[in-house]
Design a protein around this motif. Structure first.
Motif, PDB file in Angstrom:
ATOM      1  N   ILE A   1       3.283   9.035 -11.892  1.00  0.00           N
ATOM      2  CA  ILE A   1       4.374   9.068 -10.814  1.00  0.00           C
ATOM      3  C   ILE A   1       4.120   9.882  -9.661  1.00  0.00           C
ATOM      4  N   ASP A   2       3.043  11.007  -9.654  1.00  0.00           N
ATOM      5  CA  ASP A   2       2.786  11.598  -8.507  1.00  0.00           C
ATOM      6  C   ASP A   2       1.814  10.893  -7.722  1.00  0.00           C
ATOM      7  N   GLY A   3       0.922  10.212  -8.481  1.00  0.00           N
ATOM      8  CA  GLY A   3      -0.117   9.213  -7.574  1.00  0.00           C
ATOM      9  C   GLY A   3       0.831   8.164  -6.722  1.00  0.00           C
ATOM     10  N   LEU A   4       1.876   7.573  -7.421  1.00  0.00           N
ATOM     11  CA  LEU A   4       2.623   6.694  -6.989  1.00  0.00           C
ATOM     12  C   LEU A   4       3.257   7.429  -5.439  1.00  0.00           C
ATOM     13  N   THR A   5       4.031   8.265  -5.749  1.00  0.00           N
ATOM     14  CA  THR A   5       4.648   8.858  -4.615  1.00  0.00           C
ATOM     15  C   THR A   5       3.821   9.169  -3.498  1.00  0.00           C
ATOM     16  N   ALA A   6       2.497   9.789  -4.056  1.00  0.00           N
ATOM     17  CA  ALA A   6       1.509  10.031  -2.878  1.00  0.00           C
ATOM     18  C   ALA A   6       1.208   8.822  -2.068  1.00  0.00           C
ATOM     19  N   LEU A   7       0.990   7.675  -2.605  1.00  0.00           N
ATOM     20  CA  LEU A   7       0.576   6.301  -2.209  1.00  0.00           C
ATOM     21  C   LEU A   7       1.555   5.935  -1.355  1.00  0.00           C
TER      22      LEU A   7
ATOM     23  N   ALA B   1       3.782   7.846   0.464  1.00  0.00           N
ATOM     24  CA  ALA B   1       3.819   8.693   1.405  1.00  0.00           C
ATOM     25  C   ALA B   1       2.715   8.579   2.411  1.00  0.00           C
ATOM     26  N   GLY B   2       1.692   7.861   2.012  1.00  0.00           N
ATOM     27  CA  GLY B   2       0.438   7.762   2.780  1.00  0.00           C
ATOM     28  C   GLY B   2      -0.443   8.785   2.821  1.00  0.00           C
ATOM     29  N   LYS B   3      -0.320   9.622   1.568  1.00  0.00           N
ATOM     30  CA  LYS B   3      -1.264  10.677   1.527  1.00  0.00           C
ATOM     31  C   LYS B   3      -2.745  10.259   0.667  1.00  0.00           C
ATOM     32  N   ILE B   4      -2.460   9.062   0.094  1.00  0.00           N
ATOM     33  CA  ILE B   4      -3.723   8.096  -0.605  1.00  0.00           C
ATOM     34  C   ILE B   4      -3.697   6.592  -0.210  1.00  0.00           C
ATOM     35  N   ASP B   5      -4.787   6.103  -0.115  1.00  0.00           N
ATOM     36  CA  ASP B   5      -4.619   4.691   0.185  1.00  0.00           C
ATOM     37  C   ASP B   5      -4.705   3.678  -0.784  1.00  0.00           C
ATOM     38  N   ALA B   6      -5.153   4.167  -2.244  1.00  0.00           N
ATOM     39  CA  ALA B   6      -4.878   3.163  -3.366  1.00  0.00           C
ATOM     40  C   ALA B   6      -5.109   4.210  -4.536  1.00  0.00           C
ATOM     41  N   PHE B   7      -4.635   3.302  -5.497  1.00  0.00           N
ATOM     42  CA  PHE B   7      -4.709   4.189  -6.714  1.00  0.00           C
ATOM     43  C   PHE B   7      -5.011   2.976  -7.873  1.00  0.00           C
ATOM     44  N   PRO B   8      -5.916   3.414  -8.794  1.00  0.00           N
ATOM     45  CA  PRO B   8      -6.431   2.386  -9.761  1.00  0.00           C
ATOM     46  C   PRO B   8      -5.439   2.360 -10.980  1.00  0.00           C
TER      47      PRO B   8
END
Length: 274
Positions: free
Chosen positions: A73-79, A81-88
């Motif tokens: 959920i933290d990775g999805l939130t960061a995605l 918010a534009g803090k990361i570009d992708a999540f595998p």
């Protein structure tokens, strides 16, 4: 001559940077578009070098940076918010997330591989492994496992599952099962902190066959194997095996063994913003 060689060397460097540097503002529609981007990743116990090799093998170039998260959920939130570009993600998890988040999409990994979702127990608990294997085999044979898959994975509605309690069997032994909620809809924890859906449904059926009680213990993904080794839990509900395990050697251990798969999947995806 030296001057021409130097010019050629500079040109090569510029071309390499251009091909691997990426453009942070460009849209992401295929795997090569991830080159030079910031990639999010779950902290699952794989070494940083193993993660870098995995991502580079998938997108063809090293990412600009890998940012680690303890929870999906933290990775999805960061995605978002534009803090990361992708999540595998595994394919089943990516499908689940995309159906419930209209602002993201998935880019499928081109590599073909098959994997199985298994439970993990301590190597010393072979009797428990054999019992779980036997129960999974029964549920495969009588069609119940397919029914659970259709209801709680393939056709899971957008609203949260209502089943969040495993019935208790009086005077039966209790087996403690570690879940993290980071592999929905298989390993799922609702917003209220309670498990629901497939994990509850599957263990409820296994409970009937083995005449034993299961009790969930919520853990961060990174802590699952430490909890298993220290006997805080007896079973890790959701772990993975596949014919493409070269990137996951860090997770191999003589201290635990896996059950036969209770779910199979193919390939994986990167989730990105639309």
């Amino acid at each position: 001559m030296k001057k021409r060689l130097m010019q050629l060397f500079v040109i090569i460097i510029v071309i390499t940077i251009a091909s691997c540097g990426g453009n942070k503002k460009s849209s992401i529609n295929q795997l090569p578009d991830l080159q030079g981007k910031v990639i999010g990743m779950m902290t699952t116990g794989i070494s940083n070098k193993g993660v870098d090799n995995m991502i580079q093998g998938l997108i063809g170039c090293a990412p600009q940076k890998v940012v680690y998260f303890n929870r999906l959920i933290d990775g999805l939130t960061a995605l978002k918010a534009g803090k990361i570009d992708a999540f595998p993600c595994h394919q089943f998890a990516a499908d689940y997330l995309v159906k419930r988040n209209p602002d993201i999409k998935e880019i499928s990994v081109n590599q073909n591989f098959e994997g199985g979702v298994i439970m993990a127990v301590r190597a010393e608990d072979m009797a428990l492994k054999n019992q779980l294997d036997s129960a999974i085999t029964v549920l495969k044979g009588n069609g119940v496992l397919n029914e659970l898959e259709d209801k709680w994975i393939t056709n899971l509605p957008a609203d949260e599952p209502s089943n969040n309690e495993i019935p208790k069997i009086e005077n039966a032994n209790t087996i403690y099962v570690g879940i993290c909620g980071d592999f929905p809809p298989l390993d799922y924890i609702a917003a209220n902190g309670k498990p629901g859906g497939f994990n509850v449904a599957l263990l409820s059926e296994i409970e009937k066959i083995l005449n034993t009680n299961f009790e969930f213990v919520s853990l961060e993904s990174m802590a699952r194997f430490a909890a298993l080794s220290s006997k805080k839990i007896d079973v890790i509900f959701c772990h993975f095996e596949s014919n493409n395990t070269s990137y996951f050697n860090d997770l191999k251990s003589k201290n635990w063994v896996g059950t036969i798969p209770y779910f199979t999947y193919k390939s994986g995806s990167f989730i990105v913003k639309k």
